[in-house]
Scaffold this active site. Sequence first.
Site, PDB file in Angstrom:
ATOM      1  N   SER A  19       0.829  -1.218   0.000  1.00 53.15           N
ATOM      2  CA  SER A  19       0.000   0.000   0.000  1.00 53.15           C
ATOM      3  C   SER A  19       0.855   1.257   0.000  1.00 53.15           C
ATOM      4  O   SER A  19       0.389   2.330  -0.375  1.00 53.15           O
ATOM      5  CB  SER A  19      -0.870   0.058   1.248  1.00 53.15           C
ATOM      6  OG  SER A  19      -1.939  -0.782   1.116  1.00 53.15           O
ATOM      7  N   CYS A  42      -2.356   0.521   9.846  1.00 57.20           N
ATOM      8  CA  CYS A  42      -1.633  -0.757   9.913  1.00 57.20           C
ATOM      9  C   CYS A  42      -1.595  -1.515   8.595  1.00 57.20           C
ATOM     10  O   CYS A  42      -2.559  -1.448   7.849  1.00 57.20           O
ATOM     11  CB  CYS A  42      -2.287  -1.631  10.972  1.00 57.20           C
ATOM     12  SG  CYS A  42      -1.980  -0.920  12.580  1.00 57.20           S
ATOM     13  N   PRO A  43      -0.489  -2.192   8.297  1.00 59.52           N
ATOM     14  CA  PRO A  43       0.730  -2.325   9.116  1.00 59.52           C
ATOM     15  C   PRO A  43       1.700  -1.146   9.012  1.00 59.52           C
ATOM     16  O   PRO A  43       2.716  -1.127   9.697  1.00 59.52           O
ATOM     17  CB  PRO A  43       1.376  -3.584   8.534  1.00 59.52           C
ATOM     18  CG  PRO A  43       0.936  -3.600   7.099  1.00 59.52           C
ATOM     19  CD  PRO A  43      -0.446  -3.021   7.089  1.00 59.52           C
ATOM     20  N   GLY A  44       1.413  -0.148   8.131  1.00 58.87           N
ATOM     21  CA  GLY A  44       2.277   1.045   8.175  1.00 58.87           C
ATOM     22  C   GLY A  44       2.842   1.514   6.852  1.00 58.87           C
ATOM     23  O   GLY A  44       3.756   2.325   6.828  1.00 58.87           O
ATOM     24  N   GLY A  45       2.300   1.033   5.735  1.00 64.35           N
ATOM     25  CA  GLY A  45       2.825   1.436   4.418  1.00 64.35           C
ATOM     26  C   GLY A  45       2.740   2.944   4.180  1.00 64.35           C
ATOM     27  O   GLY A  45       3.665   3.546   3.619  1.00 64.35           O
ATOM     28  N   ASP A 104      -5.081   2.762  14.448  1.00 64.52           N
ATOM     29  CA  ASP A 104      -5.622   1.499  13.922  1.00 64.52           C
ATOM     30  C   ASP A 104      -5.688   0.523  15.079  1.00 64.52           C
ATOM     31  O   ASP A 104      -4.924   0.649  16.036  1.00 64.52           O
ATOM     32  CB  ASP A 104      -4.686   0.943  12.821  1.00 64.52           C
ATOM     33  CG  ASP A 104      -5.372  -0.050  11.897  1.00 64.52           C
ATOM     34  OD1 ASP A 104      -5.982  -1.002  12.409  1.00 64.52           O
ATOM     35  OD2 ASP A 104      -5.278   0.127  10.677  1.00 64.52           O
ATOM     36  N   ASP A 116     -10.610   3.998  17.280  1.00 64.13           N
ATOM     37  CA  ASP A 116     -11.497   4.050  16.120  1.00 64.13           C
ATOM     38  C   ASP A 116     -11.201   5.341  15.353  1.00 64.13           C
ATOM     39  O   ASP A 116     -11.317   6.441  15.913  1.00 64.13           O
ATOM     40  CB  ASP A 116     -12.949   4.027  16.619  1.00 64.13           C
ATOM     41  CG  ASP A 116     -13.947   4.109  15.471  1.00 64.13           C
ATOM     42  OD1 ASP A 116     -13.528   4.290  14.302  1.00 64.13           O
ATOM     43  OD2 ASP A 116     -15.151   3.994  15.750  1.00 64.13           O
ATOM     44  N   ASP A 131      -6.633   5.619   4.897  1.00 68.53           N
ATOM     45  CA  ASP A 131      -6.774   4.483   3.976  1.00 68.53           C
ATOM     46  C   ASP A 131      -7.724   3.444   4.575  1.00 68.53           C
ATOM     47  O   ASP A 131      -7.611   2.256   4.307  1.00 68.53           O
ATOM     48  CB  ASP A 131      -5.364   3.883   3.750  1.00 68.53           C
ATOM     49  CG  ASP A 131      -5.315   2.858   2.630  1.00 68.53           C
ATOM     50  OD1 ASP A 131      -6.180   2.895   1.750  1.00 68.53           O
ATOM     51  OD2 ASP A 131      -4.394   2.017   2.645  1.00 68.53           O
ATOM     52  N   LYS A 186     -13.151   4.224  -1.140  1.00 73.70           N
ATOM     53  CA  LYS A 186     -13.410   2.874  -1.654  1.00 73.70           C
ATOM     54  C   LYS A 186     -14.647   2.955  -2.551  1.00 73.70           C
ATOM     55  O   LYS A 186     -15.671   3.513  -2.160  1.00 73.70           O
ATOM     56  CB  LYS A 186     -13.646   1.983  -0.435  1.00 73.70           C
ATOM     57  CG  LYS A 186     -13.985   0.584  -0.753  1.00 73.70           C
ATOM     58  CD  LYS A 186     -12.750  -0.271  -0.769  1.00 73.70           C
ATOM     59  CE  LYS A 186     -13.104  -1.674  -1.224  1.00 73.70           C
ATOM     60  NZ  LYS A 186     -12.087  -2.272  -2.051  1.00 73.70           N
TER      61      LYS A 186
HETATM   62  C1  LIG Z   1      -6.095  -1.024   3.618  1.00 72.87           C
HETATM   63  S1  LIG Z   1      -5.629  -1.193   5.251  1.00 72.87           S
HETATM   64  C2  LIG Z   1      -4.489   0.111   5.470  1.00 72.87           C
HETATM   65  C3  LIG Z   1      -3.144  -0.177   4.935  1.00 72.87           C
HETATM   66  C4  LIG Z   1      -2.147   0.894   5.311  1.00 72.87           C
HETATM   67  N1  LIG Z   1      -2.500   2.181   4.721  1.00 72.87           N
HETATM   68  C5  LIG Z   1      -0.756   0.535   4.878  1.00 72.87           C
HETATM   69  O1  LIG Z   1      -0.243   1.209   3.996  1.00 72.87           O
HETATM   70  O2  LIG Z   1      -0.170  -0.402   5.423  1.00 72.87           O
HETATM   71  C6  LIG Z   1      -7.015  -0.578   6.105  1.00 72.87           C
HETATM   72  C7  LIG Z   1      -6.816  -0.473   7.607  1.00 72.87           C
HETATM   73  O3  LIG Z   1      -7.882   0.314   8.126  1.00 72.87           O
HETATM   74  C8  LIG Z   1      -8.143  -0.154   9.423  1.00 72.87           C
HETATM   75  N2  LIG Z   1      -9.477   0.328   9.821  1.00 72.87           N
HETATM   76  C9  LIG Z   1     -10.673   0.071   9.247  1.00 72.87           C
HETATM   77  N3  LIG Z   1     -11.651   0.711   9.911  1.00 72.87           N
HETATM   78  C10 LIG Z   1     -11.062   1.393  10.912  1.00 72.87           C
HETATM   79  C11 LIG Z   1     -11.526   2.255  11.933  1.00 72.87           C
HETATM   80  N4  LIG Z   1     -12.824   2.545  12.074  1.00 72.87           N
HETATM   81  N5  LIG Z   1     -10.616   2.804  12.758  1.00 72.87           N
HETATM   82  C12 LIG Z   1      -9.292   2.541  12.650  1.00 72.87           C
HETATM   83  N6  LIG Z   1      -8.805   1.725  11.704  1.00 72.87           N
HETATM   84  C13 LIG Z   1      -9.663   1.166  10.847  1.00 72.87           C
HETATM   85  C14 LIG Z   1      -8.016  -1.654   9.319  1.00 72.87           C
HETATM   86  O4  LIG Z   1      -7.749  -2.223  10.585  1.00 72.87           O
HETATM   87  C15 LIG Z   1      -6.857  -1.810   8.336  1.00 72.87           C
HETATM   88  O5  LIG Z   1      -5.637  -1.999   9.025  1.00 72.87           O
END
Ligand SMILES: C[S@@+](CC[C@H](N)C(=O)[O-])C[C@H]1O[C@@H](n2cnc3c(N)ncnc32)[C@H](O)[C@@H]1O
Length: 368
Positions: free
Chosen positions: A199, A232-235, A251, A271, A288, A317
């Site tokens: 990501s 997460c994971p941090g990209g 996250d 959240d 994201d 999305k």
């Molecule tokens: C597509 S991944 C993100 C990848 C991240 N941008 C990266 O580059 O590694 C989406 C993330 O959004 C988190 N997520 C979804 N809904 C959330 C919420 N309401 N609050 C916090 N995190 C949330 C999920 O746990 C997931 O880790």
Amino acid sequence: MKILGLLCYCRAGYEQNLAQELEHATAAQGIFGYASVKLNTGAVYFQFYTPDELAHCEQKVRFVDLMFARQLVFVFAHLPQLNRTDRLTDFAEVLQGDEFGTFTSAVVEHADTEDGKTLAKFCRKFAVPLRQMLRAKGVLQNKTVKAKNSQQNIVGKCMHTFFVEGDHAYLGVSVPSNRSRFENGIYRLKFPPDAPSRSTLKLEEAIRYFLSPDEQQTLLAEHTTAVDLGACPGGWTYQLVQRKMQVEAVDNGAMDERLMATGLVDYFAADGFKYTPQYGKVNWLVCDMIEQPDKVANLMTHWLVNGLCEHTIFNLKLPMKQRFTAMQEALTHIEAKLQEQQMHYRIAAKHLYHNRDEVTVCIVTESM
Ligand SMILES: C[S@@+](CC[C@H](N)C(=O)[O-])C[C@H]1O[C@@H](n2cnc3c(N)ncnc32)[C@H](O)[C@@H]1O
């Protein structure tokens, strides 16, 4: 130069969305025509009812305004039945006369699809005799011009040959500041081996696409601050940390340990819809989270109008159907709220090469 229509490249499967967008964008400018849509072809041709001058349509149709387009080419010839044994003669016939002037560069392209990939080798080979022929006719500058610090071939006034199949091509032109700088409209980036997720390339492409090199230096300078929602994971956090920014990563999942060890990241298991910045207003909000686009759009707007962040980059999305309409609604809503607060801002949205089923939006605000 008389232009017959527009050719835009897109991700395979997005042809209908791109066609809808092209019809909308052209109609708003008083340009009329129709789009030919074939699913999974990675391109859409929008044919004008009446051919138009390049200078005229080029001012009215802008690449930056087309979310689903990876490239924008103004087509001056459509050759659906090329002679496979002597394509160059067919091309030479089209390029008679002096209306074309001199192109600075010429590229041979194909769609980003399985069928397109089988054409890739042929396109690379065909580019060599094509350029020779164009030079001999005086329609291509003699010296090969490359952009500074890069291998990209699209420079100045560029002639595009887009092969749909070996005997079917569009010839067109693109002009600086109204196109992608990359062949096939593809912004290739190298995956950094120490990044925690692929990501990371989405945010890297977004930063390079939406911000000028100067803005990248100033707006993402060392010690500037950011919140990363759904980190997460941090990209995405990785991209910010690379620029030595301070990041609040939000996250419930686990963050990459190497990122945490940099000392530049504070992690909050919270959240993203309820989180507020822990140390006051941040320079950037990036997000994201995979959530409904209207919910994310509302959240981003809330941060901007309440002065919780200055600028933002986020992904929306896309639903399975009506992606263009969903995007339009989200962007209209955001802009209405920003205008209500009389904010000065720049907004842009793009279905980037590294995106899948999401569109990235960037909003940069200016203080008055
Ligand atoms: C597509 S991944 C993100 C990848 C991240 N941008 C990266 O580059 O590694 C989406 C993330 O959004 C988190 N997520 C979804 N809904 C959330 C919420 N309401 N609050 C916090 N995190 C949330 C999920 O746990 C997931 O880790």
